[in-house]
Design a protein around this motif. Sequence first.
Motif, mmCIF file in Angstrom:
data_model
loop_
_atom_site.group_PDB
_atom_site.id
_atom_site.type_symbol
_atom_site.label_atom_id
_atom_site.label_comp_id
_atom_site.label_asym_id
_atom_site.label_seq_id
_atom_site.Cartn_x
_atom_site.Cartn_y
_atom_site.Cartn_z
ATOM 1 N N THR A 168 17.976 -13.012 -38.440
ATOM 2 C CA THR A 168 17.874 -11.958 -38.157
ATOM 3 C C THR A 168 19.059 -10.841 -38.800
ATOM 4 N N HIS A 194 6.958 -19.565 -39.510
ATOM 5 C CA HIS A 194 8.078 -19.752 -38.692
ATOM 6 C C HIS A 194 6.890 -20.169 -37.348
ATOM 7 N N ASN A 199 11.197 -21.915 -32.330
ATOM 8 C CA ASN A 199 12.085 -20.868 -31.712
ATOM 9 C C ASN A 199 11.497 -20.087 -30.476
HETATM 10 C C1 LIG Z 1 14.372 -14.920 -36.083
HETATM 11 C C2 LIG Z 1 14.343 -15.942 -34.769
HETATM 12 C C3 LIG Z 1 14.644 -16.710 -35.145
HETATM 13 O O1 LIG Z 1 13.634 -18.071 -35.141
HETATM 14 O O2 LIG Z 1 15.357 -17.159 -33.939
HETATM 15 C C4 LIG Z 1 16.148 -14.121 -34.602
HETATM 16 C C5 LIG Z 1 15.769 -13.060 -34.076
HETATM 17 C C6 LIG Z 1 16.981 -12.323 -33.133
HETATM 18 C C7 LIG Z 1 17.433 -12.873 -33.083
HETATM 19 C C8 LIG Z 1 18.005 -14.011 -33.472
HETATM 20 C C9 LIG Z 1 17.427 -14.802 -34.527
#
Ligand SMILES: C=C(C(=O)O)c1ccccc1
Length: 372
Positions: free
Chosen positions: A25, A178, A181
């Motif tokens: 990101t 996705h 996370n």
């Molecule tokens: C898409 C992200 C992820 O997969 O953690 C993300 C989003 C914001 C900052 C860092 C990473």
Amino acid sequence: MTSLFDPIRIGDIDVANRIAMAPLTRNRSPQAIPNDLNATYYEQRATAGLIISEGTPVSQQGQGYADVPGLYLPQAVEGWKKVTEGVHQKDGKIVAQLWHVGRVSHVSLQPNGSLPVAPSAVPAKSKTYVINEDGTGAFVETSEPRALEATEIPGIVDDFRKAARAAIEAGFDGVEIHGANGYLVDQFLKTGANERTDDYGGSIENRSRFLLEVVDAVAAEIGAGRTGIRLSPTTPANGISDKNPQPLFNYVAEQLAKRNLSFIHVIEGATGGERGFQYEGTAFDYDTFRNAYRNAGGKAGWMVNNGYDRDAATEAVASGRADLVSFGRLFIANPDLVERFRSGTALNTPDRDTFYGGGAKGYTDYPSLEAA
Ligand SMILES: C=C(C(=O)O)c1ccccc1
């Protein structure tokens, strides 16, 4: 012995080497529309065996951060075409990461200022990135979510399907769902976020239902061989946790093995942190997880991530523990990471102050060896 520089076919996607660019990101797509600067950034990194795009929301409801590019507006598809054309002109391959943040969002980013949605009304205790009225970016506390009604879930699954179709129309070679996370798919999977008592909560089968419905809808739309998924069995990212991740992810592995996907992308440990991280009182074994997938007949490319360097990646691929290794921060600072790994040239150091938001500085201005 397999090296990082050997090609491989993962599902229906042929890639030139085992060095993948992890989704990153960068918050540089105002109004959620990819732009020329984004196209330059990705084209610079086209020698990666596979580029996985930054997280790309499947709807405004799925958006959790300011200035990230979506795949739910027609203008976004046109914007992404600039990116995929640039990468393909350099003989690269790129897939779109399809993203729904669930509870990791803020009311200012949601349709009509509504609450973010989640499996249950359990706050993320995390932060997200918004743009203030004066145009400056800032990380703020995520807003308290509301629990999704079961009747809303098919609509979200369909948003993933539509975004996958839009990705192919935009020229992507495939998609990555996705599932990691602490975002929506991960929220359904894990006990720390999912307190539902209906068919989407409680048992491992029920908590995995949403993930598998999304995988099946996307694969039916664009082909399983162009569909990958990202998972993070033990990450604490965005406040997520699970009481016992090993049986959960062994089950997910066995179910995914039946679906002939392109790749399985695994974040080991804490995202961006310790690869050995475990949830309190649990012990997760990544070899057991991979073996559960392979023993159930899974043939997708197995991609590992989290803090690998060239030597660790070389060993992972040579040993057969992984088919590909993805790199995030190293690709931020080294557009030509593949060449630098091949020649053993020193690496540029990433500038954390320019990771999120801004323009060309810390985005497209890192030097490559050609320029030196
Ligand atoms: C898409 C992200 C992820 O997969 O953690 C993300 C989003 C914001 C900052 C860092 C990473």
